[in-house]
Write a protein that holds these residues in place. Structure first.
Motif, PDB file in Angstrom:
ATOM      1  N   ARG A  22      10.388   6.130  -0.898  1.00  0.00           N
ATOM      2  CA  ARG A  22      10.818   5.361  -0.863  1.00  0.00           C
ATOM      3  C   ARG A  22      11.890   4.306  -1.061  1.00  0.00           C
ATOM      4  O   ARG A  22      11.711   4.065  -2.604  1.00  0.00           O
ATOM      5  CB  ARG A  22       9.746   4.378   0.090  1.00  0.00           C
ATOM      6  N   PHE A  35       6.317  15.702  -2.295  1.00  0.00           N
ATOM      7  CA  PHE A  35       6.347  14.405  -2.628  1.00  0.00           C
ATOM      8  C   PHE A  35       7.540  13.329  -1.595  1.00  0.00           C
ATOM      9  O   PHE A  35       8.323  14.243  -1.126  1.00  0.00           O
ATOM     10  CB  PHE A  35       6.800  14.478  -4.705  1.00  0.00           C
ATOM     11  N   SER A  36       7.257  12.099  -1.272  1.00  0.00           N
ATOM     12  CA  SER A  36       8.160  11.712  -1.054  1.00  0.00           C
ATOM     13  C   SER A  36       8.961  10.281  -2.177  1.00  0.00           C
ATOM     14  O   SER A  36       7.688  10.351  -2.348  1.00  0.00           O
ATOM     15  CB  SER A  36       7.688  11.222   0.404  1.00  0.00           C
ATOM     16  N   ASP A  53      11.796  13.200   1.584  1.00  0.00           N
ATOM     17  CA  ASP A  53      10.372  13.825   1.570  1.00  0.00           C
ATOM     18  C   ASP A  53      10.767  15.476   1.104  1.00  0.00           C
ATOM     19  O   ASP A  53      11.907  16.083   1.689  1.00  0.00           O
ATOM     20  CB  ASP A  53       9.386  13.924   3.210  1.00  0.00           C
ATOM     21  N   ALA A 109       9.231   3.289  -4.563  1.00  0.00           N
ATOM     22  CA  ALA A 109       8.042   4.081  -4.444  1.00  0.00           C
ATOM     23  C   ALA A 109       8.026   5.426  -4.347  1.00  0.00           C
ATOM     24  O   ALA A 109       8.484   6.307  -3.561  1.00  0.00           O
ATOM     25  CB  ALA A 109       6.867   3.498  -3.365  1.00  0.00           C
ATOM     26  N   GLN A 110       7.071   6.067  -5.208  1.00  0.00           N
ATOM     27  CA  GLN A 110       7.154   7.897  -5.171  1.00  0.00           C
ATOM     28  C   GLN A 110       5.778   7.861  -4.659  1.00  0.00           C
ATOM     29  O   GLN A 110       4.876   7.915  -5.452  1.00  0.00           O
ATOM     30  CB  GLN A 110       8.295   8.805  -6.060  1.00  0.00           C
ATOM     31  N   ASP A 111       5.691   9.509  -3.808  1.00  0.00           N
ATOM     32  CA  ASP A 111       4.074   9.260  -3.599  1.00  0.00           C
ATOM     33  C   ASP A 111       3.911  10.938  -3.243  1.00  0.00           C
ATOM     34  O   ASP A 111       4.957  11.503  -3.069  1.00  0.00           O
ATOM     35  CB  ASP A 111       4.112   9.448  -2.148  1.00  0.00           C
ATOM     36  N   ASP A 112       2.829  11.358  -4.111  1.00  0.00           N
ATOM     37  CA  ASP A 112       2.372  12.748  -4.236  1.00  0.00           C
ATOM     38  C   ASP A 112       1.947  13.874  -2.928  1.00  0.00           C
ATOM     39  O   ASP A 112       0.846  14.009  -2.436  1.00  0.00           O
ATOM     40  CB  ASP A 112       1.175  13.095  -4.802  1.00  0.00           C
ATOM     41  N   ASN A 127       8.532   3.235   6.163  1.00  0.00           N
ATOM     42  CA  ASN A 127       7.478   2.313   5.140  1.00  0.00           C
ATOM     43  C   ASN A 127       8.333   2.127   4.347  1.00  0.00           C
ATOM     44  O   ASN A 127       8.250   0.709   3.389  1.00  0.00           O
ATOM     45  CB  ASN A 127       6.329   3.437   4.765  1.00  0.00           C
TER      46      ASN A 127
END
Length: 743
Positions: free
Chosen positions: A681, A678-679, A653, A709-712, A723
């Motif tokens: 996984r 952003f994070s 993160d 996966a890259q999350d905003d 996760n």
């Protein structure tokens, strides 16, 4: 009549072939009576040259079926043995013996054959004096036996296992190196006194003259594989063959028809937001067999003119990995000149053609080589040609000099680009444990070798001076058996004169008397410019930084072994005002000698992490936390079967601290524009079963699952890691059977 019979028996005895050696792990005095007997093993780890602590005998014998070598290793009850079973190409600290053979005796290429006291094997190709590549697997025989006072190893290395120059007058001169490692103490005893921690290793082997024998080989390895994609609900079947033809030591051909270039080995997970590419080794058989001739190192870490991962790599049209139509490789020798030619052709409109031609000539204390590569990219309308010339020279017993020159010629869409580079390396052994090294590099800003090769970056000029001092006469009550201190100063500029770095490095590599190894390194970096971070949008000036690293690897004691890495570092816009750190601890528990499990975390915190924001064209500044979990087990079911599980999961993160642009003076200027948290996984899981049907013939059953996966948004690092286990971009079951027929 009696005289005739006697004459016949005498002539038959004189013309009879050499007595065959049965490789059964038991040294028969009759079988080995004509062998060269070696007893003068001396300590090379620590590198003191003192007589070995434990008696070791070895025998070297040329037979029509190959080079036979035997070891007898005395190991009394007071010296603990390492009973664990190991998998092929192991790196465990266990009792073992090593044979390394330079079949031409010229110090250019060696073949390493290792056998553990429990029958595990390791093989590798050694080039550039000290560069070991364990991706190669050879077909050779070995056997081990053990008794109350020690253990015994016998090996038989076929003459067809490696290319070699033509012998003269029925004799062949080999370069031979033998050693024995005691796992519980880490002591390495060798004949001759040569060490891969010195600049010269291959060229220091003992020259051994043996009778000349020659073997031919035609090996065909057909394969069939079936893959089921559980995410896409699709199946894929493929068949093909690898062909290896060696009519003699001076000519060898390797071909792959409809090759299956998918790997049953799993690569380590890497989260890379940097501007440079991550290097990954290659285990595909076609690219490991007879590959030593194509080694052309640029003397900068993993840099080389042929990086075989390019072939069958990501397609130029962006539609996944490319398929291979066929690949062929020819190598051999004429006199003291060695040559190699390689070609591979990819399928489809975006398929590339890769070609390489290599020649080297040995002049005794010098060697000169040339490598030409060509890659055609029809999809990109690009043709890339690279030429390299390398020279190795040993002017005195203490001084070793290596140089190379490389040039690229790129034609893309009617525009031609040319540039060049060069490297100079000199190592000087001063005696009494002292050593100096000088290294200089120049790579132009338009030099492009990554169509077929690997160079982390171009556009730089680099130089360093390094001095080392080795200490081996430590007190007997010390926990350490040796220290190797390193002091280095270096300078790095880009090719336009911009100062990228000045560095002072102080390091120490130590061996402990319990078999463990330890490394400490301190890097003190000056202020400098980062000309890669912004991807050609201006160089950013950064303050001074410091990096301190500690590593320790402890072999098995009782039921436990462990690896520990700790690092403290500064960086970013704050320089030395904020300190980051990372810690990795991987313990291994041995349920039995055949079954071990490992699990451990890697935690990283970088308070001032700079990441290029491609969409907004600015530099993002983040407070980064990353947690990685590594786990798995290794089960050597028996001598033919093994089961392995490898799991890696990453949760990262990054909390935004602001956005910056490069000012007119190169300093960071706050942009006031938003930068999002952003994070990331990442997951990689593989369960692999392998059954050895015959030498170099296997049944593989492999289950793999992974995702990215890259999350905003940024969350709790532990939650992000948790996760990651839900990722399922890929889930596949692969069954592959290959069987090698030797003719």
């Amino acid at each position: 009549m009696r005289m005739a019979c006697l004459l016949f028996v005498t002539l038959a005895a004189l013309s009879a072939p050499a007595l065959a050696v049965e490789i059964d792990g038991h040294i028969d005095p009759v079988e080995w009576k004509d062998a060269r007997h070696v007893t003068d093993f001396r300590q090379t780890q620590p590198l003191s040259g003192k007589p070995a602590s434990l008696p070791t005998d070895a025998w070297i014998l040329a037979t029509p079926k190959g080079l036979a070598v035997a070891f007898r290793c005395e190991q009394p009850a007071g010296v603990p043995r390492t009973p664990q079973r190991v998998q092929r190409d192991f790196e465990d600290q266990v009792d073992r013996v090593n044979l390394i053979v330079d079949f031409d005796g010229n110090g250019r290429t060696g073949y390493n054959f290792t056998v553990s006291s429990t029958g595990g094997v390791y093989d590798a190709v050694v080039t550039n004096e000290t560069n070991f590549n364990k991706d190669w697997d050879g077909n050779w025989q070995h056997a081990v036996s053990e008794d109350a006072t020690g253990w015994t190893v016998e090996m038989l290395i076929p003459w067809y296992i490696a290319p070699m120059h033509m012998a003269h007058d029925g004799k062949r001169t080999l370069g031979v190196y033998l050693d024995r490692v005691t796992g519980s103490t880490g002591e390495r005893d060798a004949w001759p006194v040569a060490s891969f921690t010195r600049p010269r290793f291959l060229s220091e082997f003992r020259r051994v003259e043996l009778p000349q024998y020659s073997q031919s080989l035609l090996a065909i390895t057909p394969y069939m594989s079936g893959l089921y994609d559980n995410v896409g609900g699709r199946s894929h079947f493929q068949e093909g063959a690898d062909i290896l033809w060696k009519p003699n030591g001076q000519f060898q051909l390797t071909a792959a028809l409809n090759p299956d270039f998918g790997q049953v080995e799993s690569d380590d997970l890497v989260v890379n937001f940097g501007a440079t590419e991550t290097y990954v080794s290659d285990k595909r058989p076609f690219f490991t067999e007879n590959q030593g001739i194509f080694d052309f190192s640029l003397l900068d870490d993993n840099s080389q003119l042929i990086y075989t991962r390019r072939v069958g790599g990501p397609s130029d049209d962006g539609h996944g990995a490319a398929d291979i139509n066929a690949a062929v490789k020819v190598n051999g020798s004429v006199g003291t000149t060695s040559y190699g030619v390689m070609a591979a052709d990819e399928d489809g409109e975006a398929g590339r053609f890769f070609g390489a031609a290599r020649v080297t000539h040995d002049f005794g204390d010098q060697s000169l080589g040339m490598l030409l590569t060509r890659v055609d990219h029809p999809w990109l309308d690009r043709e890339a040609t690279v030429l390299g010339i390398d020279h190795h020279w040993r002017p005195t017993p203490q001084l070793t000099i290596a140089t190379n020159v490389v040039a690229s010629d790129i034609l893309q869409s009617g525009t031609r680009t040319r540039d060049s580079g060069a490297t100079f390396l000199a190592d000087y052994e001063m005696g009494n444990g002292w050593r100096q090294q000088w290294l200089g590099m120049h790579f132009g800003d338009q030099l492009q070798i990554n169509d077929f090769g690997y160079l982390e970056r171009n556009n730089f000029n680099y130089g360093h001076w390094e001095v080392r001092k080795r200490y081996t006469d430590l007190p007997t009550d010390s926990a350490y058996s040796s220290h190797d201190w390193q002091f280095r100063i270096d300078a790095l500029d880009n090719d336009h004169g911009l100062r990228l770095r000045r560095q002072l490095r102080i390091g120490r590599i130590s061996n402990l008397r319990n078999g463990a190894t330890e490394q400490v390194q301190l890097n003190v970096n000056s202020a400098g410019w980062d000309d890669l971070l912004t991807r050609d949008n201006g160089a950013l000036f950064l303050p001074p930084t410091v990096d301190l690293v500690y590593e320790r690897v402890s072999p098995r004691h009782g039921d436990w072994a462990f690896k520990l890495d700790v690092e403290a570092l500064t960086g970013g816009l704050s320089g030395n005002r904020q300190v980051g750190y990372d810690v990795k601890f991987i313990p291994t528990y041995f349920i039995s000698d055949a079954f071990s499990v490992y699990a451990g975390p890697y935690y990283e915190h970088i308070p001032d992490w700079l990441v290029w924001q491609r969409d907004s064209g600015q530099v993002g500044r983040f407070n980064e936390h990353s947690l990685q979990f590594d786990a798995g087990f290794d089960w050597s079911i028996n001598g033919r079967q093994e089961l392995r599980l490898k799991l890696q999961a990453i949760g990262l993160d990054a909390h935004a601290r602001g956005g910056y642009r490069v000012g007119a003076d190169g300093r960071a200027v706050a942009s006031g524009e938003p930068v999002d948290d952003f994070s990331v996984r990442n997951l990689g899981l593989q369960i692999r079963y392998r059954y050895e049907l015959a030498p170099l013939s296997y049944l593989y059953v492999v289950y793999g699952r992974g995702g990215y996966a890259q999350d905003d948004f940024a969350g709790n690092t532990t939650d992000v890691l948790r996760n990651s286990f839900a990722l399922r971009d890929d889930e596949q079951l692969l069954i592959k059977v290959s069987y090698r027929f030797d003719m």
